[in-house]
Design an enzyme around this catalytic site. Structure first.
Site, mmCIF file in Angstrom:
data_model
loop_
_atom_site.group_PDB
_atom_site.id
_atom_site.type_symbol
_atom_site.label_atom_id
_atom_site.label_comp_id
_atom_site.label_asym_id
_atom_site.label_seq_id
_atom_site.Cartn_x
_atom_site.Cartn_y
_atom_site.Cartn_z
ATOM 1 N N ASN A 88 -3.045 -19.973 7.553
ATOM 2 C CA ASN A 88 -2.890 -21.272 6.905
ATOM 3 C C ASN A 88 -2.065 -22.187 7.801
ATOM 4 O O ASN A 88 -1.041 -21.767 8.354
ATOM 5 C CB ASN A 88 -2.180 -21.107 5.552
ATOM 6 C CG ASN A 88 -3.037 -20.377 4.535
ATOM 7 O OD1 ASN A 88 -4.222 -20.660 4.414
ATOM 8 N ND2 ASN A 88 -2.458 -19.421 3.817
ATOM 9 N N VAL A 97 5.317 -20.752 4.988
ATOM 10 C CA VAL A 97 6.289 -20.412 6.034
ATOM 11 C C VAL A 97 5.795 -21.005 7.355
ATOM 12 O O VAL A 97 4.708 -20.657 7.828
ATOM 13 C CB VAL A 97 6.459 -18.882 6.157
ATOM 14 C CG1 VAL A 97 7.429 -18.556 7.282
ATOM 15 C CG2 VAL A 97 6.928 -18.282 4.836
ATOM 16 N N HIS A 101 1.469 -17.126 11.114
ATOM 17 C CA HIS A 101 1.278 -15.743 10.659
ATOM 18 C C HIS A 101 -0.174 -15.568 10.254
ATOM 19 O O HIS A 101 -0.766 -16.460 9.642
ATOM 20 C CB HIS A 101 2.209 -15.398 9.493
ATOM 21 C CG HIS A 101 2.208 -16.413 8.397
ATOM 22 N ND1 HIS A 101 2.907 -17.596 8.474
ATOM 23 C CD2 HIS A 101 1.569 -16.432 7.203
ATOM 24 C CE1 HIS A 101 2.703 -18.298 7.381
ATOM 25 N NE2 HIS A 101 1.889 -17.621 6.580
HETATM 26 P P1 5GP Z 1 1.477 -18.931 3.798
HETATM 27 O O1 5GP Z 1 1.236 -19.544 2.470
HETATM 28 O O2 5GP Z 1 2.549 -19.663 4.590
HETATM 29 O O3 5GP Z 1 0.219 -18.709 4.599
HETATM 30 O O4 5GP Z 1 2.002 -17.465 3.512
HETATM 31 C C1 5GP Z 1 3.348 -17.083 3.560
HETATM 32 C C2 5GP Z 1 3.403 -15.640 3.129
HETATM 33 O O5 5GP Z 1 4.645 -15.099 3.481
HETATM 34 C C3 5GP Z 1 3.237 -15.451 1.617
HETATM 35 O O6 5GP Z 1 2.122 -14.600 1.357
HETATM 36 C C4 5GP Z 1 4.565 -14.833 1.185
HETATM 37 O O7 5GP Z 1 4.414 -13.861 0.179
HETATM 38 C C5 5GP Z 1 5.085 -14.227 2.482
HETATM 39 N N1 5GP Z 1 6.535 -14.176 2.586
HETATM 40 C C6 5GP Z 1 7.397 -15.202 2.361
HETATM 41 N N2 5GP Z 1 8.665 -14.804 2.580
HETATM 42 C C7 5GP Z 1 8.581 -13.498 2.958
HETATM 43 C C8 5GP Z 1 9.578 -12.547 3.332
HETATM 44 O O8 5GP Z 1 10.785 -12.792 3.356
HETATM 45 N N3 5GP Z 1 9.137 -11.305 3.662
HETATM 46 C C9 5GP Z 1 7.808 -10.983 3.657
HETATM 47 N N4 5GP Z 1 7.489 -9.732 3.997
HETATM 48 N N5 5GP Z 1 6.847 -11.861 3.311
HETATM 49 C C10 5GP Z 1 7.234 -13.105 2.973
#
Ligand code: 5GP
Ligand code: ZN
Length: 119
Positions: A88, A97, A101
């Protein structure tokens, strides 16, 4: 190279715990804290890159490595009959985040369609 306030940079530095499953010079992988499928891994470059808008030629090796290890990590995590990768970027994609990733999603059952059809 790293951002002091970035949560994933903190995970890379070991300042925030994670369920780490893979680590090399360029990338790291760990289980997502709020899994949306039986297998839900995150593969990240160790270098801080906020979004793919910010990707530079110098990031090519780490970004390629994320793809190169995804299949092995998915299989080892139990996604043996297919998996999906998602990156994303920005507001429209609901990036939460701002450190690149790659989600690796899988499990025994079908994940369903990727997106709802645009109306
Ligand atoms: P995005 O919406 O940015 O693509 O996904 C961010 C992902 O990071 C989410 O699926 C969320 O659950 C995961 N996430 C956020 N904070 C943490 C964290 O501190 N540790 C881990 N393992 N995953 C995280
Ligand atoms: Zn970061």
């Amino acid at each position: 190279m790293t951002d002091p306030n970035c949560i994933f940079c903190k995970i890379v530095r070991g300042e925030i715990p994670s369920k780490k499953i893979y680590d090399d010079a360029e990338v790291m992988a760990f289980h997502d804290i709020r899994p949306q499928a039986p297998v839900h891994l995150l593969i990240i470059p160790k270098m801080h890159i906020a979004t793919l808008y910010d990707a530079q030629p110098a990031h090519q090796s780490a970004l390629g490595r994320m793809l190169a290890v995804a299949g092995r990590l998915a299989r080892e995590a139990g996604a043996t009959d297919g998996f999906r990768t998602i990156i994303n970027n920005g507001r429209v994609a609901h990036q939460e985040v701002y450190h690149v990733h790659m989600h690796v999603l899988g499990g025994p059952d079908s994940l369903g369609s990727m997106l709802q059809r645009h109306r």
